[in-house]
Design a protein around this motif. Structure first.
Motif, mmCIF file in Angstrom:
data_model
loop_
_atom_site.group_PDB
_atom_site.id
_atom_site.type_symbol
_atom_site.label_atom_id
_atom_site.label_comp_id
_atom_site.label_asym_id
_atom_site.label_seq_id
_atom_site.Cartn_x
_atom_site.Cartn_y
_atom_site.Cartn_z
ATOM 1 N N LYS A 48 -8.020 3.366 -14.696
ATOM 2 C CA LYS A 48 -8.576 2.126 -15.248
ATOM 3 C C LYS A 48 -8.766 1.059 -14.178
ATOM 4 C CE LYS A 48 -6.534 2.614 -19.876
ATOM 5 N NZ LYS A 48 -5.561 2.034 -20.834
ATOM 6 N N GLY A 49 -8.164 1.258 -13.027
ATOM 7 C CA GLY A 49 -8.285 0.286 -11.944
ATOM 8 C C GLY A 49 -7.554 -1.013 -12.207
ATOM 9 N N ASN A 50 -6.525 -0.966 -13.083
ATOM 10 C CA ASN A 50 -5.804 -2.200 -13.414
ATOM 11 C C ASN A 50 -4.361 -2.200 -12.924
ATOM 12 O OD1 ASN A 50 -4.715 -0.319 -15.153
ATOM 13 N ND2 ASN A 50 -5.116 -1.470 -17.040
ATOM 14 N N VAL A 51 -4.070 -1.320 -11.955
ATOM 15 C CA VAL A 51 -2.715 -1.263 -11.397
ATOM 16 C C VAL A 51 -2.489 -2.457 -10.466
ATOM 17 C CG1 VAL A 51 -1.144 0.062 -9.935
ATOM 18 C CG2 VAL A 51 -2.599 1.237 -11.600
ATOM 19 N N VAL A 52 -1.339 -3.090 -10.602
ATOM 20 C CA VAL A 52 -0.991 -4.243 -9.761
ATOM 21 C C VAL A 52 0.054 -3.809 -8.740
ATOM 22 C CG1 VAL A 52 0.042 -6.542 -9.745
ATOM 23 C CG2 VAL A 52 -1.524 -5.892 -11.583
ATOM 24 N N ASP A 53 -0.177 -4.113 -7.488
ATOM 25 C CA ASP A 53 0.739 -3.745 -6.402
ATOM 26 C C ASP A 53 1.753 -4.871 -6.210
ATOM 27 O OD1 ASP A 53 2.043 -2.908 -4.145
ATOM 28 O OD2 ASP A 53 0.375 -3.338 -2.786
ATOM 29 N N PRO A 54 3.034 -4.619 -6.487
ATOM 30 C CA PRO A 54 4.026 -5.695 -6.330
ATOM 31 C C PRO A 54 4.161 -6.175 -4.893
ATOM 32 C CG PRO A 54 5.097 -3.587 -6.742
ATOM 33 C CD PRO A 54 3.642 -3.376 -6.970
ATOM 34 N N LEU A 55 3.948 -5.277 -3.937
ATOM 35 C CA LEU A 55 4.060 -5.686 -2.533
ATOM 36 C C LEU A 55 2.945 -6.664 -2.164
ATOM 37 C CD1 LEU A 55 4.995 -2.243 -0.985
ATOM 38 C CD2 LEU A 55 6.526 -4.160 -1.469
ATOM 39 N N GLY A 56 1.758 -6.468 -2.759
ATOM 40 C CA GLY A 56 0.674 -7.417 -2.537
ATOM 41 C C GLY A 56 1.018 -8.785 -3.100
ATOM 42 N N LEU A 57 1.667 -8.805 -4.274
ATOM 43 C CA LEU A 57 2.094 -10.071 -4.862
ATOM 44 C C LEU A 57 3.163 -10.742 -3.995
ATOM 45 C CD1 LEU A 57 2.274 -9.048 -8.634
ATOM 46 C CD2 LEU A 57 0.553 -10.501 -7.553
ATOM 47 N N ILE A 58 4.068 -9.945 -3.436
ATOM 48 C CA ILE A 58 5.095 -10.500 -2.549
ATOM 49 C C ILE A 58 4.446 -11.086 -1.298
ATOM 50 C CG2 ILE A 58 7.027 -9.875 -1.038
ATOM 51 C CD1 ILE A 58 7.920 -7.878 -3.200
ATOM 52 N N ASP A 59 3.469 -10.367 -0.746
ATOM 53 C CA ASP A 59 2.765 -10.883 0.438
ATOM 54 C C ASP A 59 2.095 -12.219 0.139
ATOM 55 O OD1 ASP A 59 3.472 -8.689 1.960
ATOM 56 O OD2 ASP A 59 1.610 -7.594 1.539
ATOM 57 N N GLN A 60 1.546 -12.351 -1.065
ATOM 58 C CA GLN A 60 0.762 -13.543 -1.398
ATOM 59 C C GLN A 60 1.617 -14.716 -1.876
ATOM 60 O OE1 GLN A 60 -2.521 -12.634 -3.936
ATOM 61 N NE2 GLN A 60 -3.426 -14.664 -3.772
ATOM 62 N N TYR A 61 2.631 -14.400 -2.681
ATOM 63 C CA TYR A 61 3.388 -15.484 -3.325
ATOM 64 C C TYR A 61 4.873 -15.507 -2.978
ATOM 65 C CZ TYR A 61 -0.822 -15.421 -6.204
ATOM 66 O OH TYR A 61 -2.117 -15.434 -6.632
ATOM 67 N N GLY A 62 5.363 -14.437 -2.365
ATOM 68 C CA GLY A 62 6.786 -14.364 -2.039
ATOM 69 C C GLY A 62 7.561 -13.587 -3.085
ATOM 70 N N ALA A 63 8.641 -12.957 -2.644
ATOM 71 C CA ALA A 63 9.465 -12.157 -3.556
ATOM 72 C C ALA A 63 10.102 -13.023 -4.632
ATOM 73 C CB ALA A 63 10.544 -11.406 -2.767
ATOM 74 N N ASP A 64 10.517 -14.237 -4.271
ATOM 75 C CA ASP A 64 11.173 -15.103 -5.255
ATOM 76 C C ASP A 64 10.263 -15.386 -6.441
ATOM 77 O OD1 ASP A 64 13.610 -15.359 -3.940
ATOM 78 O OD2 ASP A 64 12.933 -17.066 -2.746
#
Length: 911
Positions: free
Chosen positions: A568-584
């Motif tokens: 479906k192409g709707n998978v979200v990569d948590p590492l990408g979110l960490i890179d962009q917004y931080g783990a916190d």
């Protein structure tokens, strides 16, 4: 605020904080420090234990969004309990992932032109271990990026020698108790991987297929009561008729009562078999008769057993590659042998048609013209292997099974009597339904990578089960032995995770102190595959439940609620979110959205919002430092005399108590929202604003202490920024912390809520909020200074205003408050409890024009709200419109309804 740490807390935090919060640098710095200094599991031999084991991810895996949720929740709990002084142990490790790992290594070898079958088992296993050493640590590195404070010094692996020892002991003991046995049953067979797989490794896909109808002739001239000499059967898998062994009809179906027990013929093979009575046949479905292939269909297997066909006598027509082989009765025609199952399907249909036994599917067009087709088109729910990628074949084969029904009894009793608490409780019904209807558990897999089954066979087929070949040989005497080549299901070994990771079967100190575990956090989707089996094995071998509480969370879904999938192409990569917004920020999102019994909908805007929350805290700390506020040196609250300082101390007391209750109830969303609103609203928006310009020594001490409490309470959710600010606050004071925040004590304010101070500050907040809302409604600039007249004379308002006028002037933007009657003229009214303020508007707005504007806007919103209400009350719209259109209509209706209320309130203010 903590036991003294033997580590240096001076991490070189700059005395001057950076202007902007940049998570990347601080995350890498602090995780490395925590791990190198052993702070994930400080020495606390006399402390009460608190134990969690992480669901071991596959050694082949990479961090996905589900891992991010699951491990964030666990880390919140373990950091919280560590700060409460517990000997907090979070066991970490990976699963050897038999199928997945063997596939990865085989693929690597194939790329070099090497096949697994070109080498010995031992040579292949050497390649697997080599791969693990080079590439098997990906997910553990990624868990570190998330901030997981696991006991990395004791990282476990399900193929470690001590773990293998435990697995072999469990198998042998269960065998000796009669709880493991070898049996011939149907399994999910993956023809691509050539192994049995578990239900969890089967995914259902919608496939466009056919539904074929055939005539099976009754033997010996027998006919139905209506004179028909055949029974109609239908199937989506025509090839399986080569191994048919019965036709089933419902015992109460009058159409077939006269032929139950009579013989019927399979046209291609000529095989004679019985018409049997079985309630599996549904008289309302099709002809009401079902062809039975017990060796290739799970339902048919049960029908066959009820009809008296022993599993050993059930016909098998396929090999491990899903190609046709001869059945035991030798009746399959030669031209079918060796054919792929789908090629055989086409051949069967063609031959049945040629023989006149195919009943065509007839379609009429608009003009009434008929067209015949071989099959009725159907969308078929088809099982596929999630790794092999081919259609799964139910296959009759000899495998090893665990008597799960017997092992399931103690866990069910433990849930009933409360020794295991399932949260949310609503999952108990699902748990009992599965456990009460549990089937034998197939634990053998046809692989090379894994725990090889400790069973040896003599030439006459006698089996000897022992923990080592030497012990098996001792049991067998002079007989020559060959070891079973199969390995154990990965879930078999991971079921031992709560105790084998602690050193069992040796009675280690860890086993004695940390079993049973306190909590298991798990996705609901592995309740049966892992959680229930841990409960079975734990109670069988340890005599106690594996954990006292089982928390089941939902799935992380796409923003629209759809299940995430690569297709479906709707998978979200948590590492990408960490890179962009931080783990916190990602961690806080997971906690805030984790509501018991509900799935989490991914919302990147909210992740960004929690990054903004971290930035707000960062800026608040910078502001405090610029006003001489640094680290506190006391666990208890400092003495406070001013109302605002007494109030904020009381707010800490209440927040800590509410947070403790939410954590005790595992209400992660409530806990996150409690600390979020305290930080954003009470501390940043109100306390700092109310004390601006009045930073006396008392206020500095209280503000520093409150900020410390914030960092402690927020740490389980946002560990990186809080640890950084913890040390930054000390650096601002020209000191260093004697310990890290990760091992600081949970708040012990030793203070109470001052009711008078609370009432006074809440009155100030209500006044400010009411004035701001009134300005917004009337289009006045937020910073506009106004004068007000307080018309009421009773109550505490006079004293509050006199004591806090500088704050009222600065925060509420009232340049003067007069007591008595307001001058005549245009004005607005603002209510604060029972106190009524009149604010003159002469020269600020054209009251009549403003009334006209508000009235027009209110009428427009009323009209729109009424129109939307009509649409939403129409079932045709709600049921037939696209879900997103219905959702938008509901949101628009809520918006316009709120506007009607808001604009009405604004008109009321103008009189």
């Amino acid at each position: 605020m903590s036991e003294t740490s033997n580590t240096s807390a001076d991490q070189g935090t700059e005395t001057q904080m950076a202007k902007t919060f940049d998570p990347a640098g601080i995350e890498a710095k602090w995780f490395a420090h925590w791990e190198s200094e052993g702070l994930f599991r400080p020495e606390r031999p006399d402390a009460a234990p608190f134990t969690i084991v992480n669901p071991p991810p596959n050694v082949t895996g990479s961090l996905h969004i589900g891992h991010a949720l699951d491990n964030t929740l666990q880390d919140i709990v373990i950091r919280y309990e560590r700060m409460r002084g517990k000997d907090a142990l979070w066991v970490v490790g990976t699963d050897h992932a038999g199928i997945a790992t063997q596939m990865v290594v085989e693929r690597n070898l194939n790329s070099q032109g090497i096949k697994r079958t070109d080498m010995t088992r031992e040579q292949f296993l050497d390649h697997v271990w080599e791969w693990k050493g080079q590439s098997g640590g990906t997910i553990t590195r990624q868990l570190r990026r998330l901030g997981c404070s696991m006991d990395w010094s004791r990282e476990q692996f399900t193929m470690d020698p001590h773990f293998t020892k435990a697995v072999l002991k469990v198998f042998v003991d269960l065998y000796n108790k009669g709880l493991i046995y070898r049996d011939k049953r149907l399994v999910n067979w993956d023809p691509a991987l050539k192994t049995a797989i578990s239900d969890l490794e089967v995914e259902t896909r919608e496939v466009q297929g056919g539904f074929w109808h055939f005539r099976y002739p009754l033997a010996d001239g027998v006919k139905l009561d209506n004179g028909q000499d055949y029974i109609e059967v239908a199937t989506t898998r025509p090839e399986t008729m080569l191994a048919d062994m019965a036709v089933a009809v419902h015992p109460d179906d009058d159409r077939y009562k006269s032929v139950i027990g009579k013989d019927i013929l399979q046209p291609i093979t000529g095989r004679r078999f019985k018409v049997v009575a079985d309630e599996h046949a549904d008289p309302e479905l099709g002809s009401g008769a079902v062809k039975i292939t017990p060796g290739h269909d799970f339902n048919d297997f049960d029908v066959g057993k009820r009809a008296g066909i022993a599993p050993g006598d059930m016909l098998n027509m396929l090999d491990g590659d899903a190609r046709v082989v001869q059945t035991a009765d030798g009746l399959i025609p030669e031209n079918y042998l060796g054919q792929d199952r789908f090629e055989a399907r086409d051949m069967v249909v063609a031959e049945m048609k040629a023989l006149g036994f195919l009943i065509p599917h007839v379609v009429k067009d608009k003009e009434g013209n008929e067209t015949e087709h071989d099959a009725e088109p159907r969308t078929i729910q088809t099982p596929y292997g999630d790794r092999g990628g081919v259609v799964i074949e139910p296959w009759l084969t000899d495998q090893w099974y665990v008597d799960a029904e017997t092992l399931a009894q103690p866990p069910m009793q433990a849930v009933r009597d409360g020794r295991i608490e399932i949260v949310p409780k609503t999952w108990e019904k699902t748990f009992f339904n599965w456990m009460e209807n549990i089937q034998p558990w197939c634990v053998s897999r046809q692989l090379w990578w894994g725990h090889q089954i400790p069973a040896w066979y003599a030439e006459d087929g006698e089996v000897f089960v022992a923990e080592s070949e030497e012990e098996a040989q001792a049991l067998a005497g002079n007989k020559s032995l060959t070891r079973d080549p199969d390995v154990l299901d990965t879930w078999f070994s991971s079921a031992l995770w709560p105790f084998a990771t602690l050193g069992w079967p040796d009675n280690t100190d860890l086993v004695k102190k940390h079993y049973p575990n306190d909590l298991l956090v798990s996705g609901f989707d592995i309740l049966f595959f892992w959680d229930a089996r841990m409960a079975m094995q734990g109670m069988e071998f340890m005599g106690e439940v594996p954990w006292k509480k089982l928390y089941l969370h939902g799935l992380v879904r796409a923003a629209d609620g759809a299940k995430m999938s690569k297709s479906k192409g709707n998978v979200v990569d948590p590492l990408g979110l960490i890179d962009q917004y931080g783990a916190d920020a990602l961690r806080f999102f997971m906690a805030a959205m984790e509501s018991q019994g509900r799935d989490v909908k991914m919302d990147e805007k909210r992740v960004e919002g929690y990054r903004n929350f971290a930035t707000k805290l960062w800026n608040a700390a910078r502001f405090c430092q610029s006003n001489g506020i640094g680290a506190s040196d006391t666990l208890a609250a400092p003495a406070a005399t001013s109302a605002v300082n007494k109030w904020i101390v009381g707010e800490v007391v209440e927040t800590a108590a509410e947070l403790d209750k939410a954590m005790a109830d595992l209400r992660f969303d409530a806990a996150a929202n409690i600390i979020y609103h305290f930080v954003w609203d009470q501390f940043c928006d109100w306390y700092i604003e109310l004390v601006k310009g009045n930073f006396d020594e008392e206020t500095k001490a209280v503000a520093g202490w409150v900020l410390d409490q914030i960092l402690v309470m927020l740490h389980p959710f946002m560990p990186f920024i809080t640890e950084e600010l913890w040390h930054a606050q000390a650096a601002a004071s020209g000191t260093t912390r004697p310990y890290e925040l990760i091992v600081a004590k949970w708040p012990e304010p030793d203070a109470s809520v001052d009711a008078d101070a609370k009432a006074e500050v809440e009155w100030l907040i209500a006044l400010t909020s009411a004035l701001r809302a009134a300005k917004n409604e009337l289009g006045l600039a937020p910073g506009a200074k106004l004068e007000a007249w307080l018309t009421s004379t009773a109550g505490p308002a006079h004293g509050i205003i006199e004591r806090n006028f500088p704050a009222i002037d600065r925060v509420a933007r009232l340049s003067a408050v007069h007591f008595g009657e307001a001058p005549a003229g245009a004005a607005m009214q603002v209510n604060v409890g029972n106190d009524i303020f009149i604010v003159p508007l002469e020269g600020l707005i054209d009251v009549e024009a403003e009334k006209a504007r508000l009235t027009k806007a209110r009428e427009a919103s009323m009209k729109e709200a009424k129109s939307l209400e009509g649409r939403l009350s129409n079932p045709n719209f709600v049921e037939r419109a696209k879900p997103e259109a219905v959702e938008k209509a509901r949101a628009d209706h809520a918006h316009h309804s709120a506007e009607v209320e808001r604009l009405g309130a604004a008109l009321a203010r103008l009189g």
